[in-house]
Design an enzyme around this catalytic site. Structure first.
Site, mmCIF file in Angstrom:
data_model
loop_
_atom_site.group_PDB
_atom_site.id
_atom_site.type_symbol
_atom_site.label_atom_id
_atom_site.label_comp_id
_atom_site.label_asym_id
_atom_site.label_seq_id
_atom_site.Cartn_x
_atom_site.Cartn_y
_atom_site.Cartn_z
ATOM 1 N N GLU A 104 0.825 -1.199 0.000
ATOM 2 C CA GLU A 104 0.000 0.000 0.000
ATOM 3 C C GLU A 104 0.865 1.257 0.000
ATOM 4 O O GLU A 104 2.027 1.225 0.388
ATOM 5 C CB GLU A 104 -0.942 -0.016 1.206
ATOM 6 C CG GLU A 104 -1.845 -1.247 1.187
ATOM 7 C CD GLU A 104 -3.000 -1.187 2.183
ATOM 8 O OE1 GLU A 104 -3.311 -0.085 2.668
ATOM 9 O OE2 GLU A 104 -3.581 -2.254 2.455
ATOM 10 N N THR A 168 -12.742 -2.539 -1.293
ATOM 11 C CA THR A 168 -13.919 -1.680 -1.388
ATOM 12 C C THR A 168 -14.557 -1.471 -0.015
ATOM 13 O O THR A 168 -15.649 -1.975 0.275
ATOM 14 C CB THR A 168 -14.920 -2.278 -2.394
ATOM 15 O OG1 THR A 168 -14.885 -3.718 -2.322
ATOM 16 C CG2 THR A 168 -14.589 -1.862 -3.807
#
Length: 315
Positions: A104, A168
């Site tokens: 990330e 999500t």
């Protein structure tokens, strides 16, 4: 799941899982592989028929994502070869059946290097028949700005990996204002963008297994408390709060006043919100869904899954 998960909770969840991903193998300051005490998780996965996937992240010894750690692996060819060799050794020794990569905050200048790393890892695992998954930040268009998004090339990573997992969730988050964790329209926009870059049969859609409790009024810098969906319902019952359902977000929420007179707002997931997300995945023909994470109880979710699907064990 984290290694310290309550074993009873793990055993109650795993029958509904095709795969289990112990969290997480990080990266050392020199670009090596941080170990993980994953024996209990792997034993449970084997006993209950869940395919074990090795989770790789840019997590440090202190439990923080650090893109300087992933940069070591992405930009130094010698370090990368040694890192992949360590991953392959762990896969063989521990009995993993695939790898889930979750780097990330990758800077934009390392965007292609990340694609190349995933492709190199896939070349190593392919002869064993083991897949490589990549976790993707929830983008809605290719040039979306922000450190979370810029280094994730949906088209490139979708081609380099066997599967992708769309993260999500986290629109409603610890430091943000009260709102649904995964509003359906937001999720839908990410899914539809992903489908423009990646085949549906490669896509797993992320689903949150948690909610947040905000103290009102929201002030910048304040923190919401992360809670289980089951705890959210208990809070509503204890405080005689009416649970409402936001039709646009397809998420439940309520407000209550605590013993100190402070008002709170809670957003969480229930069978209705989960069913809406599962229907979105089905309507778009996605490969499957993935839950973050199994650390909190959510019995109504497993009952819903069991009623809708025949869940195959990992093989």
């Amino acid at each position: 799941a984290y290694p310290y998960i309550d074993r009873r909770l793990l055993d109650a969840s795993l029958p509904y899982m095709s795969c289990l991903t112990p969290f997480t193998y990080g990266i050392t300051a020199s670009g090596g592989l941080l170990p993980l005490e994953d024996g209990v998780l792997l034993s449970a996965a084997g006993a209950l028929g869940a395919l074990p996937l090795m989770h790789l992240s840019s997590m440090t010894e202190e439990g923080q994502f650090d893109n300087q750690r992933s940069s070591l692996v992405l930009t130094d060819a010698q370090v990368q070869r040694a890192f992949i060799a360590s991953v392959m050794e762990a896969v063989r020794q521990k009995g993993y059946r695939g790898v889930d990569v979750d780097f990330e905050f990758v800077p934009v200048q390392e965007r292609q290097a990340y694609v190349d790393f995933v492709a190199a890892l896939r070349r190593e695992l392919a002869p064993m028949g083991y897949p490589v998954l990549v976790a993707l930040a929830p983008k809605t268009y290719a040039a979306q700005p922000g450190l979370l998004y810029e280094g994730h090339d949906y088209k490139g990573l979708g081609a380099a990996a066997d599967f992708v997992l769309l993260m999500t969730y986290e629109w409603g988050y610890t430091y943000g204002p009260p709102m649904a964790v995964a509003p359906l329209r937001n999720v839908e926009l990410v899914v539809d963008y992903a489908l423009s870059e990646i085949p549906a049969e490669k896509i797993w859609m992320g689903i949150p297994n948690y909610g947040y409790d905000w103290t009102l009024p929201f002030r910048q810098g304040s923190r919401a408390r992360s809670i289980s969906n089951q705890e959210a319902v208990t809070l509503a019952v204890q405080n005689r709060a009416a649970i409402r359902f936001d039709q646009a977000a397809q998420s439940p929420w309520f407000r209550y006043v605590d013993g100190q007179g402070r008002e709170h707002e809670v957003w969480f997931e229930d069978a209705r919100s989960i069913r809406a997300k599962l229907e979105l995945a089905r309507s778009r023909g996605l490969y499957g869904v993935g839950y973050w994470n199994l650390m909190r109880p959510f019995p109504q979710n497993w009952a819903l899954l069991n009623s809708l699907y025949e869940i195959p064990p990992g093989d």
